[in-house]
Design a protein around this motif. Sequence first.
Motif: not given
Length: 364
Positions: A161-163, A165-166, A158-159
Amino acid sequence: MGACFLVALKRLGVSADPPEARRRPAIWGVALATILAINLGLAGLVLGPLVSVESMIQGMEALALALLVAGIIVITLRCIRLSLMIIYLLSMAIFAQASIAFMIAEHWSHLWWLAHVIFITGFLLLSYGVVHSFRTTRSFCTVYSQAEVMQQLRDQQAQTQEALAKLEVANTRLTHQAATDWLTGVANRRQFMKQAKEELARAKRYDIPLSLLCLDLDHFKVVNDVHGHQVGDQVLKHVTSTMENNLRPQDLLARVGGEEFQVLLPDSDIHQASEIAERIRASLHELEIRLHDKVVKVTVSLGCAQRGQDGEDIDSLMRIGDQRLYEAKALGRNRVVTGASIWIQVDTQGVRDPGSRFKGGPDR
């Protein structure tokens, strides 16, 4: 063991100490000294005349039972449901039963032997949990159950994927910044040339019209000199917004110089281009820009060029369009030159005037 288990429960969920802290000799020295002191104290009590061996054993088993029951109560009250902790709970319950058996059994009796069997069973169960967790993590300092490892992997994913996306948002922002003019937000010269070549190739492939507008604000240097460059920047933003409102979705507006613009008009012949150009000219002529209690008015001169009759490549179209822009300047500014006709401004009405060709390059 019971005391160590209680300490471990207290630190459950707390971040591990950094490796450099765990390697300090002082920490291991204190632990070894504590264990040695406990053993020497117990040996002194057993060998001394104050306490009998039987009483000593009973007291130690009672203390072990109390510590083990305390650990079971803590796990139950905290609702800890981790796989390894459940194995610990079962092992502690078995050890507690062994302590009770040792407390009530006589030496070498069948109950005494049964107490040993119960203790071994608890030790084997505890060993199974530790070994299984070690096989999962390959490390005794990060022993987790398989479920915990999978949860950690999901958290890390999840981290990640978030990175990502950013990063994608940042890349999109950088791509947009590289393709747009920093002040007005329209396309810059580099993006305009790239898209113009693509549209020109499409127009040639399907034999469809394509036109180009070259625009320049009239006497814009006076605006900067009289009102300042900050006001000039605001005027450019208002002018750009007004021009965009008079264009179609497929048209491309670009700022190619200080107050110079170009518009790419796909699927448009010279007559359609002249109508769009006149619409832009008339809108800017009527525009009143109010800034800091000041009213600023600007006009624009435009030159039009069409693929085919004025050239087949973007450089030719830009050259012809710029020549007609200079011709509009020479004829009095605030007008459109298409080659076949000239649109001029008289009061608030636009009329056609064939005009004459301009041979020089006047001041803009």
